[in-house]
Design a protein around this motif. Structure first.
Motif, PDB file in Angstrom:
ATOM      1  N   THR A   1     -14.775 -54.744 -30.156  1.00  0.00           N
ATOM      2  CA  THR A   1     -13.673 -55.299 -30.812  1.00  0.00           C
ATOM      3  C   THR A   1     -14.074 -54.919 -32.443  1.00  0.00           C
ATOM      4  O   THR A   1     -15.228 -54.400 -32.614  1.00  0.00           O
ATOM      5  CB  THR A   1     -13.886 -56.749 -30.972  1.00  0.00           C
ATOM      6  OG1 THR A   1     -15.068 -57.392 -31.038  1.00  0.00           O
ATOM      7  CG2 THR A   1     -13.377 -57.153 -29.571  1.00  0.00           C
ATOM      8  N   VAL A   2     -13.264 -55.254 -33.224  1.00  0.00           N
ATOM      9  CA  VAL A   2     -13.039 -54.976 -34.676  1.00  0.00           C
ATOM     10  C   VAL A   2     -13.094 -56.306 -35.260  1.00  0.00           C
ATOM     11  O   VAL A   2     -12.373 -56.972 -35.039  1.00  0.00           O
ATOM     12  CB  VAL A   2     -12.072 -54.098 -35.135  1.00  0.00           C
ATOM     13  CG1 VAL A   2     -12.098 -53.939 -36.800  1.00  0.00           C
ATOM     14  CG2 VAL A   2     -11.783 -52.639 -34.573  1.00  0.00           C
ATOM     15  N   LYS A   3     -14.063 -56.504 -35.970  1.00  0.00           N
ATOM     16  CA  LYS A   3     -14.201 -57.714 -36.892  1.00  0.00           C
ATOM     17  C   LYS A   3     -13.524 -57.397 -38.241  1.00  0.00           C
ATOM     18  O   LYS A   3     -13.737 -56.604 -39.012  1.00  0.00           O
ATOM     19  CB  LYS A   3     -15.683 -58.278 -37.356  1.00  0.00           C
ATOM     20  CG  LYS A   3     -15.576 -59.558 -37.850  1.00  0.00           C
ATOM     21  CD  LYS A   3     -17.167 -60.024 -38.548  1.00  0.00           C
ATOM     22  CE  LYS A   3     -17.570 -59.163 -39.423  1.00  0.00           C
ATOM     23  NZ  LYS A   3     -18.912 -59.848 -39.963  1.00  0.00           N
TER      24      LYS A   3
ATOM     25  N   THR B   1     -27.917 -59.086 -35.870  1.00  0.00           N
ATOM     26  CA  THR B   1     -26.798 -59.086 -35.388  1.00  0.00           C
ATOM     27  C   THR B   1     -26.207 -57.561 -35.308  1.00  0.00           C
ATOM     28  O   THR B   1     -25.068 -57.343 -35.407  1.00  0.00           O
ATOM     29  CB  THR B   1     -25.925 -59.834 -36.700  1.00  0.00           C
ATOM     30  OG1 THR B   1     -26.334 -59.315 -38.083  1.00  0.00           O
ATOM     31  CG2 THR B   1     -26.235 -61.478 -36.836  1.00  0.00           C
ATOM     32  N   ALA B   2     -27.138 -56.866 -35.308  1.00  0.00           N
ATOM     33  CA  ALA B   2     -26.733 -55.555 -35.326  1.00  0.00           C
ATOM     34  C   ALA B   2     -26.893 -54.700 -33.919  1.00  0.00           C
ATOM     35  O   ALA B   2     -27.710 -55.544 -33.111  1.00  0.00           O
ATOM     36  CB  ALA B   2     -27.715 -54.497 -36.154  1.00  0.00           C
ATOM     37  N   THR B   3     -26.447 -53.649 -33.644  1.00  0.00           N
ATOM     38  CA  THR B   3     -26.732 -53.184 -32.201  1.00  0.00           C
ATOM     39  C   THR B   3     -26.624 -51.650 -32.482  1.00  0.00           C
ATOM     40  O   THR B   3     -26.352 -51.196 -33.604  1.00  0.00           O
ATOM     41  CB  THR B   3     -25.886 -53.488 -30.968  1.00  0.00           C
ATOM     42  OG1 THR B   3     -26.332 -53.325 -29.888  1.00  0.00           O
ATOM     43  CG2 THR B   3     -24.356 -53.398 -31.206  1.00  0.00           C
TER      44      THR B   3
ATOM     45  N   SER C   1     -21.061 -50.696 -36.189  1.00  0.00           N
ATOM     46  CA  SER C   1     -20.491 -49.699 -37.406  1.00  0.00           C
ATOM     47  C   SER C   1     -19.839 -50.356 -38.244  1.00  0.00           C
ATOM     48  O   SER C   1     -19.342 -51.592 -38.254  1.00  0.00           O
ATOM     49  CB  SER C   1     -19.537 -48.733 -36.621  1.00  0.00           C
ATOM     50  OG  SER C   1     -18.786 -47.882 -37.665  1.00  0.00           O
ATOM     51  N   GLY C   2     -19.935 -49.757 -39.613  1.00  0.00           N
ATOM     52  CA  GLY C   2     -19.247 -50.286 -40.846  1.00  0.00           C
ATOM     53  C   GLY C   2     -18.605 -49.359 -41.301  1.00  0.00           C
ATOM     54  O   GLY C   2     -18.666 -47.935 -41.272  1.00  0.00           O
ATOM     55  N   ILE C   3     -17.344 -49.729 -41.844  1.00  0.00           N
ATOM     56  CA  ILE C   3     -16.469 -48.553 -42.679  1.00  0.00           C
ATOM     57  C   ILE C   3     -16.320 -48.819 -44.200  1.00  0.00           C
ATOM     58  O   ILE C   3     -16.332 -49.992 -44.665  1.00  0.00           O
ATOM     59  CB  ILE C   3     -14.950 -48.868 -42.219  1.00  0.00           C
ATOM     60  CG1 ILE C   3     -14.879 -48.857 -40.592  1.00  0.00           C
ATOM     61  CG2 ILE C   3     -14.098 -47.623 -42.923  1.00  0.00           C
ATOM     62  CD1 ILE C   3     -15.295 -47.359 -39.828  1.00  0.00           C
ATOM     63  N   LEU C   4     -16.301 -47.946 -45.018  1.00  0.00           N
ATOM     64  CA  LEU C   4     -16.183 -48.063 -46.496  1.00  0.00           C
ATOM     65  C   LEU C   4     -15.006 -46.984 -46.883  1.00  0.00           C
ATOM     66  O   LEU C   4     -15.389 -45.808 -46.484  1.00  0.00           O
ATOM     67  CB  LEU C   4     -17.624 -47.897 -47.149  1.00  0.00           C
ATOM     68  CG  LEU C   4     -17.443 -47.789 -48.726  1.00  0.00           C
ATOM     69  CD1 LEU C   4     -17.056 -49.279 -49.187  1.00  0.00           C
ATOM     70  CD2 LEU C   4     -18.770 -47.457 -49.597  1.00  0.00           C
TER      71      LEU C   4
ATOM     72  N   LEU D   1     -17.910 -54.127 -33.472  1.00  0.00           N
ATOM     73  CA  LEU D   1     -18.793 -54.976 -32.914  1.00  0.00           C
ATOM     74  C   LEU D   1     -18.953 -54.351 -31.335  1.00  0.00           C
ATOM     75  O   LEU D   1     -17.942 -54.312 -30.888  1.00  0.00           O
ATOM     76  CB  LEU D   1     -18.480 -56.428 -32.749  1.00  0.00           C
ATOM     77  CG  LEU D   1     -17.961 -57.056 -34.167  1.00  0.00           C
ATOM     78  CD1 LEU D   1     -18.153 -58.381 -34.182  1.00  0.00           C
ATOM     79  CD2 LEU D   1     -19.431 -56.830 -35.270  1.00  0.00           C
ATOM     80  N   VAL D   2     -20.153 -54.558 -30.689  1.00  0.00           N
ATOM     81  CA  VAL D   2     -20.380 -54.303 -29.346  1.00  0.00           C
ATOM     82  C   VAL D   2     -21.105 -55.645 -28.846  1.00  0.00           C
ATOM     83  O   VAL D   2     -22.124 -55.960 -29.385  1.00  0.00           O
ATOM     84  CB  VAL D   2     -21.243 -53.075 -28.856  1.00  0.00           C
ATOM     85  CG1 VAL D   2     -21.174 -53.012 -27.426  1.00  0.00           C
ATOM     86  CG2 VAL D   2     -20.401 -51.988 -29.502  1.00  0.00           C
ATOM     87  N   ASP D   3     -20.310 -56.353 -27.994  1.00  0.00           N
ATOM     88  CA  ASP D   3     -20.933 -57.743 -27.516  1.00  0.00           C
ATOM     89  C   ASP D   3     -21.313 -58.551 -28.460  1.00  0.00           C
ATOM     90  O   ASP D   3     -22.233 -59.067 -28.866  1.00  0.00           O
ATOM     91  CB  ASP D   3     -22.509 -57.302 -26.800  1.00  0.00           C
ATOM     92  CG  ASP D   3     -22.177 -56.451 -25.534  1.00  0.00           C
ATOM     93  OD1 ASP D   3     -21.002 -56.749 -24.829  1.00  0.00           O
ATOM     94  OD2 ASP D   3     -22.951 -55.788 -25.068  1.00  0.00           O
ATOM     95  N   GLY D   4     -20.561 -58.513 -29.730  1.00  0.00           N
ATOM     96  CA  GLY D   4     -20.629 -59.307 -30.921  1.00  0.00           C
ATOM     97  C   GLY D   4     -21.606 -58.976 -31.921  1.00  0.00           C
ATOM     98  O   GLY D   4     -21.698 -59.619 -32.970  1.00  0.00           O
TER      99      GLY D   4
END
Length: 283
Positions: free
Chosen positions: A131-133, A177-179, A146-149, A139-142
């Motif tokens: 999903t996208v936060k 909190t990373a994967t 990946s992050g975007i700038l 996020l994968v499994d919360g």
């Protein structure tokens, strides 16, 4: 000048070349965003700079983005399109959705031009996991993969940068909190995973930008896709605002300006354009 595309990026290199864009693959660099911003004026739309060794990457709110060399993709794409100001505000959101879709495709082995034409049970499961936060963390499994700038170049074009954790093992991830794609179950080398992610993300981002520029129903479809994959919607959240205030409430949706709509604990509703979101557990 772009460097020759190495054999580790065959699909994405051919994809960009066919569209008239260039792919600049760097063995190592400080920041792919900085590299592309420096040549944005002379670059064709949707040109990209990529590396598997970014040494001085930055994320949203000027946070450092660090990763072991050879295990994370850093990619920046130049967006130059005739977009209204409101549509430009959607660029970070559609970029997050594009990376999210690429991650789903990689986890199901359907990334790239030969991807499956219909959903499978595994695809449906991956779609739920990824999903996208809001606005654009993937996020994968919360956990963040990946992050975007997004940054504006001197000519008004926008450089969309993404960092994707590829093969980092669980014990070397930067935070709890990373994967990474490897931890999430993806097989293959870092180079193969990077190529699949880049090819799928680039194609999805280009399609969404064209949709926003076209307007009407196709633009609405692009916005609705962002809403559909946004895992923030429907959750209790805490939002740290730029002025230092903290807003606790329920995320109701994404409005037409790309803002996350929050209903606070007093029942008041407001749209938030900029903020650092934390997903809270359901009570």
């Amino acid at each position: 000048m772009s460097t020759p595309v190495p054999t580790s990026f065959p699909r994405s290199g051919a994809l960009l070349a066919a569209a008239g864009a260039s792919l600049d693959v760097r063995p190592s660099t400080g920041s792919t965003n900085a590299d592309l911003l420096a040549v944005a004026v002379d670059s064709t739309p949707f040109s990209a700079v990529v590396t598997l060794d970014q040494t001085a990457g930055r994320g949203r709110l000027d946070r450092a983005w660090t990763a072991p060399a050879g295990q994370t993709l850093a990619a920046s794409v130049l967006v130059r399109a005739d977009l209204a100001e409101r549509e430009r505000g959607w660029l970070p959101l559609i970029a997050g959705a594009a990376v999210r879709d690429a991650v789903v495709a990689v986890l199901t082995g359907t990334a790239g031009p030969d991807r499956a034409s219909r959903p499978t049970a595994d695809t449906a499961d991956a779609a739920d996991r990824v999903t996208v936060k809001w606005p654009n963390d993937v996020l994968v499994d919360g956990r963040k993969v990946s992050g975007i700038l997004c940054q504006v170049a001197t000519d008004g074009s926008v450089v969309v940068g993404a960092g994707v954790n590829l093969t980092i093992p669980a014990e070397l991830l930067p935070t709890p909190t990373a994967t990474s794609l490897r931890v999430a179950g993806a097989a293959g080398s870092a180079e193969a995973l990077a190529d699949a992610v880049l090819a799928h993300t680039w194609a999805a981002l280009r399609e969404a930008v064209v949709a926003l520029a076209t307007g009407g129903a196709v633009a609405q479809a692009a916005r609705d896709h962002v809403r559909a994959v946004c895992g923030t919607v429907g959750r209790p959240v805490r939002v740290e605002l730029p002025d230092g205030d903290v807003l606790d409430g329920d995320a109701l949706g994404v409005d037409d300006d790309g803002r996350i709509t929050i209903r606070d604990r007093d029942g008041r509703t407001r749209g938030v354009a900029v903020g650092d979101v934390t997903h809270l557990r359901h009570a």
